[in-house]
Design an enzyme around this catalytic site. Structure first.
Site, mmCIF file in Angstrom:
data_model
loop_
_atom_site.group_PDB
_atom_site.id
_atom_site.type_symbol
_atom_site.label_atom_id
_atom_site.label_comp_id
_atom_site.label_asym_id
_atom_site.label_seq_id
_atom_site.Cartn_x
_atom_site.Cartn_y
_atom_site.Cartn_z
ATOM 1 N N ASN A 10 0.876 -1.171 0.000
ATOM 2 C CA ASN A 10 0.000 0.000 0.000
ATOM 3 C C ASN A 10 0.913 1.220 0.000
ATOM 4 O O ASN A 10 1.460 1.590 1.021
ATOM 5 C CB ASN A 10 -0.893 -0.013 1.252
ATOM 6 C CG ASN A 10 -1.697 1.267 1.400
ATOM 7 O OD1 ASN A 10 -1.794 2.059 0.467
ATOM 8 N ND2 ASN A 10 -2.285 1.462 2.577
ATOM 9 N N LYS A 12 0.215 4.270 -0.401
ATOM 10 C CA LYS A 12 -0.377 5.509 0.143
ATOM 11 C C LYS A 12 -0.066 6.686 -0.804
ATOM 12 O O LYS A 12 0.003 6.474 -2.013
ATOM 13 C CB LYS A 12 0.110 5.742 1.572
ATOM 14 C CG LYS A 12 -0.050 4.480 2.433
ATOM 15 C CD LYS A 12 0.108 4.714 3.901
ATOM 16 C CE LYS A 12 -0.080 3.390 4.636
ATOM 17 N NZ LYS A 12 -0.106 3.542 6.082
ATOM 18 N N HIS A 95 -9.544 1.734 4.215
ATOM 19 C CA HIS A 95 -8.313 1.854 5.015
ATOM 20 C C HIS A 95 -8.556 2.801 6.188
ATOM 21 O O HIS A 95 -9.312 3.770 6.072
ATOM 22 C CB HIS A 95 -7.169 2.374 4.139
ATOM 23 C CG HIS A 95 -5.851 2.299 4.825
ATOM 24 N ND1 HIS A 95 -5.429 3.259 5.707
ATOM 25 C CD2 HIS A 95 -4.886 1.352 4.785
ATOM 26 C CE1 HIS A 95 -4.242 2.900 6.173
ATOM 27 N NE2 HIS A 95 -3.883 1.758 5.632
ATOM 28 N N GLU A 97 -6.894 5.120 7.382
ATOM 29 C CA GLU A 97 -6.631 6.549 7.113
ATOM 30 C C GLU A 97 -7.827 7.203 6.428
ATOM 31 O O GLU A 97 -8.115 8.371 6.651
ATOM 32 C CB GLU A 97 -5.349 6.687 6.274
ATOM 33 C CG GLU A 97 -4.109 6.438 7.118
ATOM 34 C CD GLU A 97 -2.942 5.820 6.362
ATOM 35 O OE1 GLU A 97 -2.910 5.860 5.130
ATOM 36 O OE2 GLU A 97 -2.041 5.281 7.050
ATOM 37 N N GLU A 167 -5.997 -4.515 10.158
ATOM 38 C CA GLU A 167 -4.940 -3.561 10.467
ATOM 39 C C GLU A 167 -5.268 -2.813 11.753
ATOM 40 O O GLU A 167 -6.062 -1.860 11.733
ATOM 41 C CB GLU A 167 -4.800 -2.547 9.321
ATOM 42 C CG GLU A 167 -4.417 -3.180 8.006
ATOM 43 C CD GLU A 167 -3.719 -2.184 7.098
ATOM 44 O OE1 GLU A 167 -2.627 -2.509 6.635
ATOM 45 O OE2 GLU A 167 -4.247 -1.090 6.870
ATOM 46 N N GLY A 173 2.212 2.319 10.663
ATOM 47 C CA GLY A 173 3.223 3.364 10.515
ATOM 48 C C GLY A 173 3.880 3.758 11.826
ATOM 49 O O GLY A 173 4.589 4.757 11.906
ATOM 50 N N SER A 214 2.986 -2.157 10.252
ATOM 51 C CA SER A 214 4.433 -2.298 10.496
ATOM 52 C C SER A 214 4.956 -3.710 10.215
ATOM 53 O O SER A 214 5.869 -4.176 10.884
ATOM 54 C CB SER A 214 4.778 -1.857 11.922
ATOM 55 O OG SER A 214 4.403 -0.498 12.120
HETATM 56 P P1 PGA Z 1 2.605 0.267 7.597
HETATM 57 O O1 PGA Z 1 1.187 0.537 6.876
HETATM 58 O O2 PGA Z 1 3.105 -1.048 7.062
HETATM 59 O O3 PGA Z 1 3.457 1.426 7.191
HETATM 60 O O4 PGA Z 1 2.342 0.209 9.051
HETATM 61 C C1 PGA Z 1 0.268 -0.487 6.653
HETATM 62 C C2 PGA Z 1 -0.986 0.079 6.039
HETATM 63 O O5 PGA Z 1 -1.410 1.172 6.467
HETATM 64 O O6 PGA Z 1 -1.579 -0.524 5.143
#
Ligand code: PGA
Length: 250
Positions: A10, A12, A95, A97, A167, A173, A214
């Site tokens: 992903n 982003k 997601h 976000e 998630e 992140g 992560s």
């Molecule tokens: P990350 O993001 O691996 O940077 O924690 C995962 C995601 O938001 O899909």
């Protein structure tokens, strides 16, 4: 067990077209022998480039969102048909976000998922609790609500075409991964919910559930060794070809 692992990046809001060319070209030889399904989900502006460059390879391309209407007066939005015509196969929906910053709800996740399926896209539907929800003992309540909401009115026959990404918001992140045990037992809650919604066999054989938050070359082996975890949705570590390839080749 008949569930094939699926690792998806992903990106982003990262990578221009020029950066996409460099990253994808570096990635192609590094993941060519992967045993799992490999997907990269990119910003809309990078999709055409990613599709073109990955033709004839084992890398599939996904978008990071899609609108629920077929077309119309929705300034700034992108329809499922537009993505399909580009050669896009997957799309991330719901997601955290988007839930956090763009007003995404269980209802809009459901509407987007239905529109994606109707057009022939494969949704990667994201669910997950916040830290506050975990600390107040609401994990099951939140995941059951999000899962039932996302799948409302979706036919059993579609299950093979959908991936769920669990998630935990507190792990995205942040460098904090859920321990493999916590990820595994939480994903089991989602699978149990799918068994109730559909049937135990459907949930066991046809529903792929990724872990995301992560996930990286260091922790991928331990996470993927867990019986409930069928793959990963990878943010930060998907932006470097070597790191992403190490996750894919776990
Ligand atoms: P990350 O993001 O691996 O940077 O924690 C995962 C995601 O938001 O899909």
């Amino acid at each position: 067990m008949s569930r094939k692992a699926i690792i998806a990046g992903n990106w982003k809001m990262n990578n221009t077209i020029a950066e996409t060319k460099a990253l994808v070209n570096e990635l192609i030889p590094l993941v060519k022998d992967a045993q799992c399904d490999v997907v990269i989900c990119t910003p809309y502006t990078d999709l055409a480039t990613a599709v073109e460059l990955t033709k004839g390879t084992n890398i599939k391309v996904g978008a990071e969102n899609v609108h629920w209407a077929e077309k119309g007066a929705f300034t700034g939005e992108i329809s499922a048909k537009m993505l399909v015509e580009l050669g896009v196969e997957y799309v991330i929906i719901g997601h955290s976000e988007r839930r956090q910053y763009f007003g995404e709800t269980d209802e809009t996740v459901n509407a987007r998922t239905k529109a994606a399926l109707a057009a022939g896209l494969k949704p990667i539907v994201c669910v997950g609790e916040t830290l506050e929800e975990r600390e107040s003992g609401k994990v099951e309540e939140v995941l059951v609500r999000q899962t039932k909401g996302a799948f409302a009115g979706i036919d059993k026959e579609e299950l093979e075409n959908i991936v769920i990404a669990y998630e935990p918001v507190w792990a995205i992140g942040t460098g904090k991964t859920a321990t493999a045990e916590v990820a595994n037992e939480t994903i089991a809650i989602i699978r149990k919910t799918m068994a109730e919604l559909y049937c135990p066999k459907c949930a066991e054989n046809r529903v792929r559930i990724q872990y995301g938050g992560s996930m990286n070359p260091k922790n991928v082996k331990e996470l993927m060794a867990m019986p409930e975890i069928d793959g990963g949705l990878i943010g930060g570590a998907s932006l470097k070809a070597v790191d992403f390839s190490q996750v894919v080749n776990f």
